[in-house]
Design a protein around this motif. Sequence first.
Motif, short mmCIF file in Angstrom:
data_model
loop_
_atom_site.label_atom_id
_atom_site.label_comp_id
_atom_site.label_asym_id
_atom_site.label_seq_id
_atom_site.Cartn_x
_atom_site.Cartn_y
_atom_site.Cartn_z
N VAL A 111 -6.85 2.93 17.33
CA VAL A 111 -5.60 2.20 17.09
C VAL A 111 -5.31 2.14 15.59
O VAL A 111 -4.18 2.40 15.15
CB VAL A 111 -5.65 0.79 17.71
N ALA A 112 -6.33 1.80 14.81
CA ALA A 112 -6.15 1.72 13.35
C ALA A 112 -5.72 3.06 12.77
O ALA A 112 -4.82 3.13 11.93
CB ALA A 112 -7.43 1.22 12.70
N ALA A 113 -6.37 4.13 13.21
CA ALA A 113 -6.03 5.46 12.69
C ALA A 113 -4.59 5.82 13.05
O ALA A 113 -3.85 6.35 12.21
CB ALA A 113 -7.00 6.50 13.23
N ALA A 114 -4.18 5.53 14.27
CA ALA A 114 -2.80 5.81 14.67
C ALA A 114 -1.83 5.02 13.80
O ALA A 114 -0.84 5.57 13.27
CB ALA A 114 -2.60 5.48 16.14
N MET A 166 0.84 -1.19 0.00
CA MET A 166 0.00 0.00 0.00
C MET A 166 0.88 1.24 0.00
O MET A 166 1.91 1.26 0.64
CB MET A 166 -0.88 0.01 1.23
N THR A 167 0.40 2.24 -0.67
CA THR A 167 1.18 3.48 -0.72
C THR A 167 0.84 4.35 0.48
O THR A 167 -0.23 4.24 1.10
CB THR A 167 0.87 4.27 -2.00
N ALA A 168 1.77 5.24 0.79
CA ALA A 168 1.57 6.15 1.91
C ALA A 168 0.34 7.05 1.66
O ALA A 168 -0.41 7.35 2.59
CB ALA A 168 2.82 7.00 2.12
N ILE A 169 0.14 7.44 0.41
CA ILE A 169 -1.01 8.29 0.09
C ILE A 169 -2.31 7.55 0.36
O ILE A 169 -3.26 8.10 0.93
CB ILE A 169 -0.92 8.82 -1.35
N PHE A 170 -2.38 6.28 -0.03
CA PHE A 170 -3.57 5.47 0.25
C PHE A 170 -3.81 5.37 1.75
O PHE A 170 -4.96 5.49 2.22
CB PHE A 170 -3.43 4.08 -0.38
N LEU A 171 -2.75 5.13 2.52
CA LEU A 171 -2.89 5.02 3.97
C LEU A 171 -3.43 6.32 4.57
O LEU A 171 -4.32 6.29 5.43
CB LEU A 171 -1.54 4.67 4.61
N LEU A 172 -2.91 7.45 4.11
CA LEU A 172 -3.37 8.74 4.65
C LEU A 172 -4.79 9.05 4.22
O LEU A 172 -5.58 9.59 5.01
CB LEU A 172 -2.43 9.86 4.22
N ARG A 173 -5.15 8.70 3.01
CA ARG A 173 -6.53 8.94 2.57
C ARG A 173 -7.50 8.05 3.36
O ARG A 173 -8.61 8.48 3.70
CB ARG A 173 -6.66 8.73 1.07
N ALA A 188 2.33 4.19 9.78
CA ALA A 188 2.75 3.39 8.63
C ALA A 188 3.02 4.29 7.42
O ALA A 188 3.97 4.03 6.66
CB ALA A 188 1.69 2.34 8.31
N ALA A 189 2.22 5.30 7.23
CA ALA A 189 2.41 6.20 6.08
C ALA A 189 3.77 6.89 6.14
O ALA A 189 4.36 7.19 5.10
CB ALA A 189 1.29 7.24 6.03
N LEU A 190 4.27 7.10 7.33
CA LEU A 190 5.57 7.75 7.47
C LEU A 190 6.73 6.79 7.21
O LEU A 190 7.86 7.21 7.00
CB LEU A 190 5.72 8.34 8.88
N ASN A 191 6.42 5.49 7.22
CA ASN A 191 7.47 4.48 7.06
C ASN A 191 7.39 3.72 5.75
O ASN A 191 8.11 2.74 5.57
CB ASN A 191 7.40 3.50 8.25
N VAL A 192 6.49 4.10 4.86
CA VAL A 192 6.37 3.40 3.57
C VAL A 192 7.44 3.89 2.64
O VAL A 192 7.79 5.02 2.60
CB VAL A 192 4.95 3.60 2.97
#
Length: 125
Positions: free
Chosen positions: A113-116, A1-8, A121-125
């Motif tokens: 927890v999921a949101a955190a 998954m991309t960081a952008i997808f995770l943030l969206r 995760a988006a910062l580490n992709v």
Amino acid sequence: MTAIFLLRTAGVIALGLVLFHGLFWRLFDWPGSLADLSPANRALPQVLNLSLIAVFLLFGVLLLVWPAELLSTNSGRALILGIGLVYAARALLQPLFFGLRSGGSRLLFGICVAAALLHFAALNV
């Protein structure tokens, strides 16, 4: 998954929390359940809730509209980390103040927890 997808995905969660908090007047029978409080104590949870709705709306818009821009700057990445920490703190507070016995309480704990984790995760992709 991309960081952008995770943030969206996290942005959608934030907007869901806007809707959830918007229902507090009905879910918790505010004004009825607050009627016996002093005017200041009656106003306080409502003002805090409206402020929190604005914060979640801001989170949602930022994450849905400008995820790439947030990821591309140190200040944006710091904001993503900060938002993740807000959700992590909220998850830790859930069992302390509400317990985890009810399904709703466990659901809200899981959402936080999921949101955190999405933010981290988006910062580490």
